[in-house]
Write a protein that holds these residues in place. Structure first.
Motif, PDB file in Angstrom:
ATOM      1  N   VAL A  67      50.730  40.818  45.122  1.00 20.64           N
ATOM      2  CA  VAL A  67      50.311  42.160  44.882  1.00 20.64           C
ATOM      3  C   VAL A  67      49.221  42.510  45.729  1.00 20.64           C
ATOM      4  O   VAL A  67      48.772  43.571  45.927  1.00 20.64           O
ATOM      5  CB  VAL A  67      49.774  42.402  43.397  1.00 20.64           C
ATOM      6  CG1 VAL A  67      50.874  42.165  42.278  1.00 20.64           C
ATOM      7  CG2 VAL A  67      48.656  41.445  43.047  1.00 20.64           C
ATOM      8  N   CYS A  98      52.193  42.882  52.143  1.00 25.09           N
ATOM      9  CA  CYS A  98      51.382  43.293  50.967  1.00 25.09           C
ATOM     10  C   CYS A  98      50.052  44.092  51.353  1.00 25.09           C
ATOM     11  O   CYS A  98      49.624  44.084  52.365  1.00 25.09           O
ATOM     12  CB  CYS A  98      51.050  42.015  50.349  1.00 25.09           C
ATOM     13  SG  CYS A  98      49.797  41.052  51.027  1.00 25.09           S
ATOM     14  N   GLY A 106      46.869  44.431  40.618  1.00 23.55           N
ATOM     15  CA  GLY A 106      47.845  44.077  39.755  1.00 23.55           C
ATOM     16  C   GLY A 106      47.275  43.650  38.371  1.00 23.55           C
ATOM     17  O   GLY A 106      46.422  44.388  37.972  1.00 23.55           O
ATOM     18  N   THR A 126      52.673  36.701  38.540  1.00 25.07           N
ATOM     19  CA  THR A 126      52.172  37.482  39.809  1.00 25.07           C
ATOM     20  C   THR A 126      51.265  36.712  40.719  1.00 25.07           C
ATOM     21  O   THR A 126      50.273  35.822  40.481  1.00 25.07           O
ATOM     22  CB  THR A 126      51.351  38.728  39.103  1.00 25.07           C
ATOM     23  OG1 THR A 126      52.244  39.346  38.214  1.00 25.07           O
ATOM     24  CG2 THR A 126      50.851  39.537  40.103  1.00 25.07           C
TER      25      THR A 126
END
Length: 550
Positions: free
Chosen positions: A68, A92, A131, A32
């Motif tokens: 994220v 984002c 996230g 991520t």
């Protein structure tokens, strides 16, 4: 869509490690991604064909399904100036402090994308999850309100991303750097510190904003005539100091430059300048007596379209400066801008102005970045196992690395595009990814090495030649070709007539079959024109030819 699987913690700078500006950083946690800051740089003398540069986000864009968020540490252009240009590629959520969010809303609004962006205003010194990233913001002093460092807690350890910071016991706006918070992190244990290197070559301490306010108040009180002060627009404490010094001297203050007006609006929106009266606009300033006026203006870095550059060139429509007036540069000289700044200063001297810089006997500026003793203090508090110097030229990074080693930290010198795996051990560069610079050209992003900027670079140094040629059905030249060569010849210069004559002769001497086919004739005529130019100027200009068959 990408399908990489990674179980690690890694840091990837896509801009900002070997220079000042264009900060774009990425943290990877088990696949991520989190981006931190997104800033601009300037072309300057290295890239004169491009005024504004941004980091190339191609690697991140390819993986935006795993991105994220984008966290902004503070509201300087080299940390948020590229958001409006690059967000349409990243799409984002954004996270920023109240002041940085206010600045961003204006930029996103001007770009026409504010309604599309999910912009989260993060309370100061808060903690939140983005996230899998456990983020803690720590207040730091800097030359802009609400600058914050970022502690990133992960299963592999905690990373401290300092952003831009300094130690200042009296920063005037906002509290000092949260040394207790940094000490608490140190006791908890810090795996790595990614830290500002801008002043790693400077001994001692960077100085206090409070001292600048005292110096400006004393200096402005003794000046006669019009006074102009150039500073960075988002240095709200400095703008307030200049304003208070002007008011104490019986002067009213006008703002010159759009970025200053935007910063003023953002500051008032977020609770700053509460007891500062509204600033005069540019039109009102010209009607005040000279001894009652002070202007705060953009252009401290010599930007050619800034208010100060126009004033120095005597092309500003509302204000002029001359004999008996004073200009104060209340800012540092960013490396790479020396020539532009000196050109503005020279123009002001020629106009009869007194020019005061930070190098003079008057302490009209202090840096917003940590000098050596401040870096030592932070390492003593945080005690990181690993150090990653960023935000500086390579010599700054090297000096920072040596200092970190003195405190037991293992330094890692990396360049843009180097992916540094921080955990699990060993800490090392695990891959190198695409990085670079793009030029902002209106609404477009152009690669520096692409055809458009390559042609612009050639035109800049070798000029451009445009020929217009009319031929009949058989390809015989009709009339006199027209030659335009700005940057090579003056309009009407005899050389262009001679080149036109040579071009007509060369075309008429070409084989009859070639002259009957438009594409082949156009390319052959362009080559002939290039040769005719080359014989006279010994350059390789960009050559274009318009063919009209009549």
């Amino acid at each position: 869509m990408t399908f990489e699987t990674t179980d690690d913690l890694a840091f990837l700078p896509l801009g900002g490690t070997g220079e000042i500006g264009m900060n774009l950083n990425v943290y990877r946690l088990d696949g991520t991604l989190l981006a931190v800051d997104c800033g601009i740089g300037f072309g300057g003398s290295e890239f004169p064909e491009a005024e504004i540069l941004v980091p190339d986000p191609a690697w991140l864009v390819e993986r935006r399904d795993r991105l994220v968020g984008l966290v902004i540490t503070h509201a300087h252009e080299d940390h948020l100036g590229a958001v409006a240009s690059l967000w349409p590629l990243l799409r984002c959520p954004l996270y920023a402090s109240p002041f940085a969010a206010a600045v961003l809303r204006r930029k996103l609004g001007e770009a026409g994308i504010l309604g599309e962006v999910k912009l989260h205003t993060v309370p100061l010194a808060s903690r939140l999850l983005v996230g899998p990233f456990d983020l803690q913001f720590l207040r730091v002093a800097h030359s802009v309100p609400e600058a914050q460092a970022l502690a990133i807690r992960t299963p592999y350890g905690t990373v401290l991303h300092t952003g831009d910071w300094k130690l200042d016991a009296d920063p005037l706006i906002g509290p000092p750097t949260d040394e207790a918070g940094f000490a608490a992190l140190g006791r908890e244990g810090v795996l790595a510190m990614v830290c500002d290197s801008t002043n790693a070559l400077v001994d001692g301490f960077s100085g206090s904003e409070a001292g600048v306010r005292v110096a400006l108040t004393e200096l402005i009180a003794e000046l006669k005539g019009r006074v102009a002060v150039a500073c960075f627009a988002t240095n709200v404490a400095r703008v307030e100091s200049i304003t208070r010094a002007a008011m104490a001297a019986g002067r009213r203050v006008a703002l010159f430059g759009r970025s200053l007006r935007n910063a003023d609006a953002a500051a008032r929106e977020t609770g700053y300048f509460k007891d500062i009266p509204p600033f005069l606009d540019e039109e009102e300033a010209g009607y005040l007596p000279d001894d009652e006026l002070l202007i705060i203006c953009t252009g401290s870095q010599g930007e050619p379209r800034s208010a100060l550059a126009k004033i120095a060139a005597d092309t500003h429509p509302q204000i002029s400066l001359g004999e008996g007036d004073t200009v104060i540069f209340s800012s540092r000289m960013i490396p790479g801008n020396e020539k532009a700044i000196m050109a503005v200063e020279s123009a002001l001297f020629r106009a009869g102005c007194r020019v005061i810089t930070p190098d003079s006997e008057h302490p009209v500026h202090v840096s917003g970045h940590p000098a050596k003793e401040e870096l030592r203090r932070l390492y003593d508090l945080v005690k990181p196992r690993h150090a990653v110097p960023v935000h500086g030229e390579w010599r700054h990074l090297q000096q920072h690395a040596a200092l970190a080693r003195d405190f037991g930290a293992i330094p890692h010198l990396i360049e843009d595009g180097d992916m540094l795996r921080l955990g699990p051990d060993p800490v090392e560069v695990c891959e190198t990814v695409q990085s670079g610079k793009l030029a902002v050209d209106g609404a477009r992003l152009l690669p520096l090495e692409g055809n458009v900027l390559g042609a612009r670079r050639r035109m800049l140094f070798n000029g451009v030649v445009v020929g217009s040629l009319a031929v009949d059905e058989a390809g015989r030249v009709r009339g006199q070709p027209q030659i335009s060569a700005p940057g090579l010849f003056d309009q009407g210069e005899e050389a262009t007539n001679q080149i036109a004559t040579d071009l007509a002769r060369l075309v008429n001497d070409m084989p009859a079959g070639l002259r009957r086919e438009d594409t082949a004739l156009r390319e052959a005529a362009r080559t002939a024109l290039r040769k005719a130019i080359g014989r006279r100027v010994r350059k390789r200009p960009l050559v274009e030819l318009h063919l009209l068959r009549v």
